[in-house]
Design a protein around this motif. Structure first.
Motif, PDB file in Angstrom:
ATOM      1  N   HIS A 114       6.230   3.709   1.266  1.00  0.00           N
ATOM      2  CA  HIS A 114       5.605   3.712   2.584  1.00  0.00           C
ATOM      3  C   HIS A 114       6.268   4.686   3.546  1.00  0.00           C
ATOM      4  CE1 HIS A 114       4.606   1.811   6.594  1.00  0.00           C
ATOM      5  NE2 HIS A 114       3.470   2.269   6.126  1.00  0.00           N
ATOM      6  N   ASP A 139     -13.817  -1.619  -8.144  1.00  0.00           N
ATOM      7  CA  ASP A 139     -13.582  -2.203  -6.829  1.00  0.00           C
ATOM      8  C   ASP A 139     -12.103  -2.113  -6.535  1.00  0.00           C
ATOM      9  OD1 ASP A 139     -16.143  -2.773  -6.518  1.00  0.00           O
ATOM     10  OD2 ASP A 139     -16.009  -4.907  -6.934  1.00  0.00           O
ATOM     11  N   PRO A 168     -11.919  -5.119  -1.257  1.00  0.00           N
ATOM     12  CA  PRO A 168     -13.167  -5.340  -0.531  1.00  0.00           C
ATOM     13  C   PRO A 168     -13.049  -5.095   0.975  1.00  0.00           C
ATOM     14  CG  PRO A 168     -12.220  -7.408  -1.299  1.00  0.00           C
ATOM     15  CD  PRO A 168     -11.453  -6.317  -1.933  1.00  0.00           C
ATOM     16  N   PHE A 169     -11.836  -5.116   1.504  1.00  0.00           N
ATOM     17  CA  PHE A 169     -11.699  -4.986   2.956  1.00  0.00           C
ATOM     18  C   PHE A 169     -11.346  -3.571   3.389  1.00  0.00           C
ATOM     19  CE2 PHE A 169     -10.749  -9.417   1.994  1.00  0.00           C
ATOM     20  CZ  PHE A 169     -11.783  -9.993   2.710  1.00  0.00           C
ATOM     21  N   ARG A 170     -11.031  -2.714   2.428  1.00  0.00           N
ATOM     22  CA  ARG A 170     -10.712  -1.344   2.797  1.00  0.00           C
ATOM     23  C   ARG A 170     -11.748  -0.440   2.177  1.00  0.00           C
ATOM     24  NH1 ARG A 170      -5.339  -3.104   1.646  1.00  0.00           N
ATOM     25  NH2 ARG A 170      -4.493  -3.684   3.657  1.00  0.00           N
ATOM     26  N   ARG A 187     -11.982   2.276   0.440  1.00  0.00           N
ATOM     27  CA  ARG A 187     -11.364   3.272  -0.431  1.00  0.00           C
ATOM     28  C   ARG A 187     -12.171   3.310  -1.709  1.00  0.00           C
ATOM     29  NH1 ARG A 187      -5.757   3.628   1.897  1.00  0.00           N
ATOM     30  NH2 ARG A 187      -6.303   2.759   3.917  1.00  0.00           N
ATOM     31  N   GLU A 203      -4.691   9.713  -2.170  1.00  0.00           N
ATOM     32  CA  GLU A 203      -3.745   9.548  -3.259  1.00  0.00           C
ATOM     33  C   GLU A 203      -4.273  10.284  -4.474  1.00  0.00           C
ATOM     34  OE1 GLU A 203      -2.003   5.322  -2.901  1.00  0.00           O
ATOM     35  OE2 GLU A 203      -2.389   5.692  -5.014  1.00  0.00           O
ATOM     36  N   GLU A 250      -7.838   8.894  -4.984  1.00  0.00           N
ATOM     37  CA  GLU A 250      -8.382   7.851  -4.124  1.00  0.00           C
ATOM     38  C   GLU A 250      -8.802   8.467  -2.807  1.00  0.00           C
ATOM     39  OE1 GLU A 250      -6.217   4.005  -4.243  1.00  0.00           O
ATOM     40  OE2 GLU A 250      -6.521   4.079  -2.080  1.00  0.00           O
ATOM     41  N   SER A 291      -3.547   4.252  10.449  1.00  0.00           N
ATOM     42  CA  SER A 291      -3.394   3.268  11.518  1.00  0.00           C
ATOM     43  C   SER A 291      -2.781   3.790  12.817  1.00  0.00           C
ATOM     44  CB  SER A 291      -2.503   2.115  11.039  1.00  0.00           C
ATOM     45  OG  SER A 291      -1.153   2.540  11.032  1.00  0.00           O
ATOM     46  N   GLU A 327     -17.893  -9.981  -3.964  1.00  0.00           N
ATOM     47  CA  GLU A 327     -16.679  -9.191  -4.157  1.00  0.00           C
ATOM     48  C   GLU A 327     -15.500  -9.747  -3.356  1.00  0.00           C
ATOM     49  OE1 GLU A 327     -15.316  -4.633  -3.363  1.00  0.00           O
ATOM     50  OE2 GLU A 327     -17.375  -5.201  -3.017  1.00  0.00           O
ATOM     51  N   VAL A 328     -15.766 -10.197  -2.132  1.00  0.00           N
ATOM     52  CA  VAL A 328     -14.673 -10.690  -1.295  1.00  0.00           C
ATOM     53  C   VAL A 328     -14.099 -11.995  -1.823  1.00  0.00           C
ATOM     54  CG1 VAL A 328     -15.240  -9.570   0.869  1.00  0.00           C
ATOM     55  CG2 VAL A 328     -16.401 -11.673   0.244  1.00  0.00           C
ATOM     56  N   ARG A 341     -13.666 -12.753  -5.014  1.00  0.00           N
ATOM     57  CA  ARG A 341     -13.252 -12.605  -6.405  1.00  0.00           C
ATOM     58  C   ARG A 341     -11.985 -13.433  -6.679  1.00  0.00           C
ATOM     59  NH1 ARG A 341     -13.413  -7.779  -9.531  1.00  0.00           N
ATOM     60  NH2 ARG A 341     -14.077  -6.754  -7.648  1.00  0.00           N
ATOM     61  N   GLY A 372      -3.652  -1.143  -5.160  1.00  0.00           N
ATOM     62  CA  GLY A 372      -2.940  -1.354  -3.912  1.00  0.00           C
ATOM     63  C   GLY A 372      -2.711  -0.089  -3.125  1.00  0.00           C
ATOM     64  N   PRO A 373      -2.603  -0.212  -1.816  1.00  0.00           N
ATOM     65  CA  PRO A 373      -2.236   0.952  -1.040  1.00  0.00           C
ATOM     66  C   PRO A 373      -0.724   1.213  -1.117  1.00  0.00           C
ATOM     67  CG  PRO A 373      -2.620  -0.902   0.410  1.00  0.00           C
ATOM     68  CD  PRO A 373      -2.849  -1.388  -0.974  1.00  0.00           C
ATOM     69  N   ILE A 413       2.895  -8.394   4.337  1.00  0.00           N
ATOM     70  CA  ILE A 413       3.295  -7.013   4.032  1.00  0.00           C
ATOM     71  C   ILE A 413       2.271  -6.036   4.611  1.00  0.00           C
ATOM     72  CG2 ILE A 413       3.774  -5.375   2.177  1.00  0.00           C
ATOM     73  CD1 ILE A 413       4.765  -7.739   0.527  1.00  0.00           C
ATOM     74  N   ASP A 414       0.976  -6.400   4.500  1.00  0.00           N
ATOM     75  CA  ASP A 414      -0.072  -5.579   5.114  1.00  0.00           C
ATOM     76  C   ASP A 414       0.212  -5.388   6.601  1.00  0.00           C
ATOM     77  OD1 ASP A 414      -1.572  -5.046   2.955  1.00  0.00           O
ATOM     78  OD2 ASP A 414      -3.135  -6.528   3.328  1.00  0.00           O
ATOM     79  N   ILE A 465       3.110  -2.880   7.227  1.00  0.00           N
ATOM     80  CA  ILE A 465       2.751  -1.471   7.111  1.00  0.00           C
ATOM     81  C   ILE A 465       1.609  -1.119   8.053  1.00  0.00           C
ATOM     82  CG2 ILE A 465       3.547  -1.294   4.719  1.00  0.00           C
ATOM     83  CD1 ILE A 465       0.634  -1.254   3.860  1.00  0.00           C
ATOM     84  N   GLY A 466       1.146  -2.089   8.854  1.00  0.00           N
ATOM     85  CA  GLY A 466       0.172  -1.783   9.895  1.00  0.00           C
ATOM     86  C   GLY A 466      -1.251  -1.656   9.421  1.00  0.00           C
ATOM     87  N   GLN A 467      -1.615  -2.347   8.334  1.00  0.00           N
ATOM     88  CA  GLN A 467      -3.004  -2.279   7.877  1.00  0.00           C
ATOM     89  C   GLN A 467      -3.551  -3.678   7.663  1.00  0.00           C
ATOM     90  OE1 GLN A 467      -3.412   0.197   4.453  1.00  0.00           O
ATOM     91  NE2 GLN A 467      -2.372   1.911   5.367  1.00  0.00           N
ATOM     92  N   VAL A 505      -5.570  -6.985   7.443  1.00  0.00           N
ATOM     93  CA  VAL A 505      -6.972  -7.362   7.418  1.00  0.00           C
ATOM     94  C   VAL A 505      -7.043  -8.750   8.023  1.00  0.00           C
ATOM     95  CG1 VAL A 505      -8.945  -7.844   5.957  1.00  0.00           C
ATOM     96  CG2 VAL A 505      -7.365  -6.026   5.340  1.00  0.00           C
ATOM     97  N   SER A 517      -9.729 -10.510   8.934  1.00  0.00           N
ATOM     98  CA  SER A 517     -10.934 -11.303   8.704  1.00  0.00           C
ATOM     99  C   SER A 517     -10.590 -12.590   7.952  1.00  0.00           C
ATOM    100  CB  SER A 517     -11.917 -10.469   7.896  1.00  0.00           C
ATOM    101  OG  SER A 517     -12.790 -11.298   7.186  1.00  0.00           O
ATOM    102  N   MET A 550     -12.266 -13.942   5.849  1.00  0.00           N
ATOM    103  CA  MET A 550     -12.772 -13.874   4.485  1.00  0.00           C
ATOM    104  C   MET A 550     -11.695 -13.502   3.479  1.00  0.00           C
ATOM    105  SD  MET A 550     -16.606 -12.696   4.377  1.00  0.00           S
ATOM    106  CE  MET A 550     -16.604 -11.076   5.060  1.00  0.00           C
ATOM    107  N   ARG A 551     -10.583 -12.982   3.951  1.00  0.00           N
ATOM    108  CA  ARG A 551      -9.554 -12.601   2.995  1.00  0.00           C
ATOM    109  C   ARG A 551      -8.920 -13.832   2.350  1.00  0.00           C
ATOM    110  NH1 ARG A 551      -4.774  -9.171   4.249  1.00  0.00           N
ATOM    111  NH2 ARG A 551      -3.896  -9.987   2.343  1.00  0.00           N
TER     112      ARG A 551
END
Lengths: 303, 161
Positions: A37, A134, A137-139, A141, A170, A177, A292, B33-34, B36, B72-73, B122-123, B126-128, B130, B132, B134-135
């Motif tokens: 990161h 997939d 689902p929330f991003r 990408r 990426e 990506e 962000s 999908e959400v 899963r 993962g990001p 952790i999300d 790193i400032g991302q 989510v 909602s 629904m997660r």
């Protein structure tokens, strides 16, 4: 109740205790996260680890590929002929447009040379296909089937036939990506095509909506205005369509207007995208941050 | 004999892990999908209970790393979350194994919630994040899937013994 499967190894003398192993692996993963990161030190390692992940993508993709192959090889004659006619017609129209384009782009180049501005014309393009996997689902990408082996690089602009799709975040050897412009962590520097007002279009997490939070209530924008990329970030070349304004709400008690736009690119339907290489030297060297950071876009939006 | 059995257990663990990894990136219709279910995590809990000497912390960690690479990001995010869950399962395996199924399901529900929370946390760092609601859906669907996973894998284990 879970049954215990047979296990013949001795209980004692099996290496370090559970707590120690947990601690060691936790430290390793936290180190990985920080390296990944903070500095992006793992770019090369990730690139090679793509070799491991590629088989998974191939397996997931295989049924779709097979289906496509099947439908295309058994497509009937009449349909193929109709499609051929349609494509010929489209090509004819496109040729005529291209004639004008040649002249206009030459004129544009000359004018930009006079102004010593960047020219937004692509040097090289490559078509990539979106892999049907997939990711999250929330991003917003997606993965494409072209990677470092094809010369794809991080921060590369990606388009479809209608406008800007996103940029590469990426890269590994075989795949890359993309982050779509509708992702809530993405900001695209745009300008209104009609009068050149510059702003930032921020993703909302909704495929059909971008938001422009930095336009004041006096700003001259109307519904149906076309937004094109301004090229100020050094990522996207200038002048490509990004979105069309769908909503402008001016509340006199607020400083900023509520402006929404709909992306021109068909983000939810697109299967094939266009990777773009353009002359980066002609662009301004400064780059905005994708992830962000709200500070960086604000900086770019300064007139 | 014992070595052969051991080898077949290793094989079962590997096969199920690969299947779960493929399931994690398989395209589903946008609505489902959400929600899963997190099959890989269920498998890690199951194998940590059922074959603790084969599926250790290292196994969980590598599964997490594979998931990080696939979707993962951030490298190491799923790895550390999986590691924590595997650690807790190993710690309480003797108790969890004799729980009646509804009790066990409840425990798994708590583990899944903890897992999602670690990811969420952790999300956020790193400032991302989510935000909602629904997660949290996968926690629910995965919990519902737990008895099924146990039934299927238990049958498989007994069959191949």
């Amino acid at each position: 109740m879970v049954t215990l499967s047979s296990d013949s190894r001795p209980i004692i003398g099996r290496g370090p205790p559970l707590g120690a192993r947990f601690f060691f692996l936790a430290v390793v993963s936290i180190t990985l996260m920080v390296l990944d990161h903070r500095g992006g030190y793992l770019e090369t390692a990730k690139m090679w680890m793509g070799v491991v992940t590629h088989p998974f993508y191939t397996i997931v993709q295989a049924p779709f590929d097979f289906w496509n192959w099947l439908t295309s090889s058994f497509a009937d004659r009449a349909r193929l002929r109709a499609e051929n006619e349609r494509l010929t017609e489209e090509l004819r129209v496109a040729r005529i447009r291209a004639l004008q384009f040649e002249a206009l782009s030459e004129e544009n180049r000359r004018l930009r040379a006079i102004r010593a501005a960047s020219d937004g014309i692509a040097e090289r393009t490559l078509i990539a296909e979106i892999i049907r996997v997939d990711i999250d689902p929330f991003r917003h990408r997606v993965r494409i089937n072209k990677g470092a082996n094809h010369g794809v690089f991080k921060g590369q602009p990606v388009l479809d036939a209608f406008g800007i799709v996103g940029q590469v975040t990426e890269v590994d050897r075989y795949t890359a990506e993309l982050i779509l412009i509708s992702d809530s962590a993405h900001a695209t520097p745009v300008q209104v095509n009609r009068n050149g007002i510059r702003s930032i279009a921020v993703g909302t997490g909704d495929m059909g909506k971008l938001s422009l939070p930095f336009l004041t209530i006096e700003a001259d924008v109307k519904v149906d205005d076309l937004l094109v990329s301004s090229g100020l970030d050094g990522v996207f070349p200038a002048g490509y369509p990004v979105a069309r304004i769908t909503k402008v709400e001016r509340d006199p008690s607020q400083t900023f207007a509520v402006v929404e736009a709909r992306p021109m690119a068909q983000l939810d339907r697109v299967r094939e995208v266009l990777l773009l290489w353009f002359d980066a030297n002609a662009q301004e060297p400064e780059r905005t941050e994708v992830s962000s950071a709200t500070g960086a876009p604000a900086e770019a939006s300064r007139p | 004999m014992a070595v052969g059995e051991m080898r077949s257990s290793v094989m079962r663990v590997t096969i199920t892990a690969v299947v779960a990894l493929i399931f994690a990136i398989l395209p589903l219709p946008a609505e489902s999908e959400v929600a899963r279910p997190n099959l890989l995590l269920l498998l890690i809990v199951y194998w940590s209970l059922s074959a603790p000497r084969i599926a250790g912390l290292m196994f969980a960690w590598f599964c997490g790393l594979a998931l990080d690479l696939l979707q993962g990001p951030l490298l190491g995010q799923h790895a550390v979350a999986f590691l924590l869950i595997a650690f807790l399962t190993h710690k309480f395996q003797l108790r969890m194994r004799v729980f009646p199924i509804y009790h066990q399901t409840l425990t798994v529900f708590m583990l899944l919630t903890l897992y999602e929370f670690v990811l969420f946390w952790i999300d956020g760092i790193i400032g991302q994040a989510v935000t909602s609601w629904m997660r949290w859906l996968p926690v629910l669907t995965s919990t519902l899937l737990w008895p099924v996973v146990v039934a299927v894998l238990d049958t498989w284990n007994r069959r191949s013994r």
